[in-house]
Design an enzyme around this catalytic site. Structure first.
Site, short mmCIF file in Angstrom:
data_model
loop_
_atom_site.label_atom_id
_atom_site.label_comp_id
_atom_site.label_asym_id
_atom_site.label_seq_id
_atom_site.Cartn_x
_atom_site.Cartn_y
_atom_site.Cartn_z
N GLU A 199 0.83 -1.20 0.00
CA GLU A 199 0.00 0.00 0.00
C GLU A 199 0.87 1.26 0.00
O GLU A 199 0.63 2.20 -0.75
CB GLU A 199 -0.92 -0.02 1.22
CG GLU A 199 -2.00 1.02 1.23
CD GLU A 199 -2.94 0.87 2.42
OE1 GLU A 199 -3.77 1.78 2.61
OE2 GLU A 199 -2.86 -0.14 3.15
N GLN A 251 0.83 5.19 6.21
CA GLN A 251 2.07 4.72 5.58
C GLN A 251 3.06 5.85 5.36
O GLN A 251 2.66 6.97 5.05
CB GLN A 251 1.79 4.06 4.22
CG GLN A 251 1.11 2.72 4.29
CD GLN A 251 -0.36 2.82 4.61
OE1 GLN A 251 -0.86 2.12 5.49
NE2 GLN A 251 -1.09 3.69 3.92
N GLY A 276 -8.45 5.14 6.85
CA GLY A 276 -9.24 5.02 8.06
C GLY A 276 -8.62 4.10 9.09
O GLY A 276 -8.83 4.29 10.29
N ALA A 277 -7.86 3.10 8.64
CA ALA A 277 -7.33 2.09 9.56
C ALA A 277 -5.82 2.07 9.65
O ALA A 277 -5.28 1.52 10.60
CB ALA A 277 -7.83 0.70 9.15
N SER A 278 -5.11 2.64 8.69
CA SER A 278 -3.65 2.60 8.73
C SER A 278 -3.06 3.86 8.14
O SER A 278 -3.75 4.65 7.49
CB SER A 278 -3.12 1.38 7.95
OG SER A 278 -3.37 1.53 6.56
#
Length: 435
Positions: free
Chosen positions: A108, A152, A148-150
């Site tokens: 990602e 990078q 929303g969740a991670s």
């Protein structure tokens, strides 16, 4: 749980790159198969942009990211059910569906880096003399993504990458690249807000929670149990509390920052130069960075995307957090859904960038908050599609079409359906509530 936006997916499609910002509704579905059926509207919108004669020649891909990684941790069979449902529905579409997959966090981040540098033309350029040239390495731009969740971070460091698990290697246009990339699961915007709320509940268990990150005068009622269903939360709710929790804002940015800092383990990196937080290796920052997705959207709302200094950013966010809720609500009509969280999001991003990734007053000017790069919407999706279709060759290009985005999109019709991080987060909320 706070509701995500109410549409089913995100699409890149057709002769020009287009982000339609469609994400999953949090409304309960009567059956799991509707996870697949809910993509139908997004698919129909994308098909309008593609000539009907090209439908069968148009490859379609679906990639899922951090929210689905969380769901797989909680219930792998539910994750398999969702992939089976979307595969069945998209397999019936008139385009060439190549399948669905769950991306690793490293992928990602790497695909976001490719998208940024592809859009900016920093991978290869066609010179006025008719030759292909590789721009200097210092023109490459690092990528900061937050869903929303991670979240990078990806960039080319100035020296060797000592932890090989954080290294991604590419060969693009005849040149080799080694980038540092790390994905922090549970540090995306939505999961951060939930973890922050749980931390406050645990520290001061009471039916009325005074929340320092909500503006003074704001009040809401939340169901308590769903907050503890996330794999990102590693505790249980206090037994003495009711099912519904009343939350009241106090507008105290100092106390808010203290609560946010509890989400990080900064002490694990104490005295280590090549460390970010939670004991994660990170080489020193190098070069320019583009911060996009929730980084951009939050700072755009706070009017902080014009190259302001770190001290100005800090002052602006603190001043916003101290404004009365009624005044802010009146100043931004029609934005009630997201308004309560901008103070927490702004202070969280500031903490992550400054104390986590270690952008200082001196290096802050290298950081730009952007929605686009070279006219291309930034995200991991374009890099993902380029990788799957081989549109960025490993060898140096022999003709102009290999690098020119404008010419390439005139020749190639493509579509990518993506489950972005916030989509996965919404799915996680959906199925936890149904369990």
């Amino acid at each position: 749980m706070r509701a995500p936006p109410t549409r089913p997916c995100s699409c890149i499609s057709g002769r020009r790159t287009r982000r339609m910002a469609l994400v999953w509704s949090a409304r309960p579905w009567p059956a799991r198969w509707k996870a697949g059926e809910s993509l139908q509207g997004c698919l129909e919108e994308a098909l309008v942009l593609i000539p009907e004669a090209q439908h069968r020649k148009t490859p379609m891909f679906l990639g899922a990211t951090a929210g689905m990684r969380l769901l797989r941790q909680k219930n792998s069979s539910q994750a398999r059910d969702i992939f089976a449902a979307v595969t069945q529905v998209l397999g019936r579409s008139p385009v060439d569906f190549w399948g669905a997959e769950l991306l690793a966090g490293q992928d990602e981040g790497a695909f976001g880096w490719i998208t940024v540098n592809y859009g900016l033309g920093t991978l290869v350029k066609y010179s006025f003399t008719g030759e292909w040239i590789q721009p200097p390495e210092e023109t490459l731009v690092g990528a900061l993504d937050m869903g929303g969740a991670s979240t990078q971070i990806t960039f080319v460091p100035g020296g060797p990458i000592l932890d090989k698990s954080t290294q991604a290697d590419f060969r693009l246009y005849g040149s080799n690249y080694s980038v540092y990339t790390h994905s922090y699961l549970c540090f995306g915007r939505d999961q951060m807000l939930s973890r922050l709320l749980v931390g406050l509940v645990q520290s001061r268990p009471a039916a009325l929670l005074r929340h320092p990150c909500y503006l003074s005068g704001y009040q809401t009622t939340l169901a308590l149990a769903p907050l503890y269903e996330s794999p990102c939360v590693h505790t249980t709710p206090p037994l003495s509390l009711p099912q519904n929790l009343t939350v009241e804002g106090t507008g105290n940015p100092g106390a808010c920052v203290s609560a946010i800092r509890e989400l990080f383990n900064f002490s694990s990196c104490q005295g280590q130069e090549d460390c970010a937080f939670d004991g994660i290796y990170q080489p020193p920052l190098q070069g320019k960075f583009y911060a996009f997705s929730n980084f951009y959207h939050t700072f755009h709302f706070l009017n902080l995307t014009s190259g302001q200094s770190l001290s100005t950013v800090n002052t602006t966010i603190w001043e916003f957090c101290q404004r009365p809720w009624k005044l802010v609500e009146t100043s931004y009509p029609g934005q009630d859904r997201w308004l309560p969280d901008y103070c927490a999001s702004g202070l969280y991003i500031l903490t992550l960038l400054h104390e986590g990734y270690r952008f200082s007053e001196e290096t802050w000017p290298s950081l730009e908050f952007r929605k686009q790069a070279g006219g291309v919407d930034i995200g991991w999706t374009l890099g993902y599609m380029l990788n799957l279709t081989g549109m960025i060759p490993a060898d140096a290009p022999a003709q102009l079409w290999a690098v020119s985005y404008g010419v390439w999109v005139a020749k190639v019709v493509f579509m990518v359906l993506t489950l972005v991080a916030v989509v996965g987060a919404a799915l996680v909320q959906l199925f936890w509530l149904q369990d």
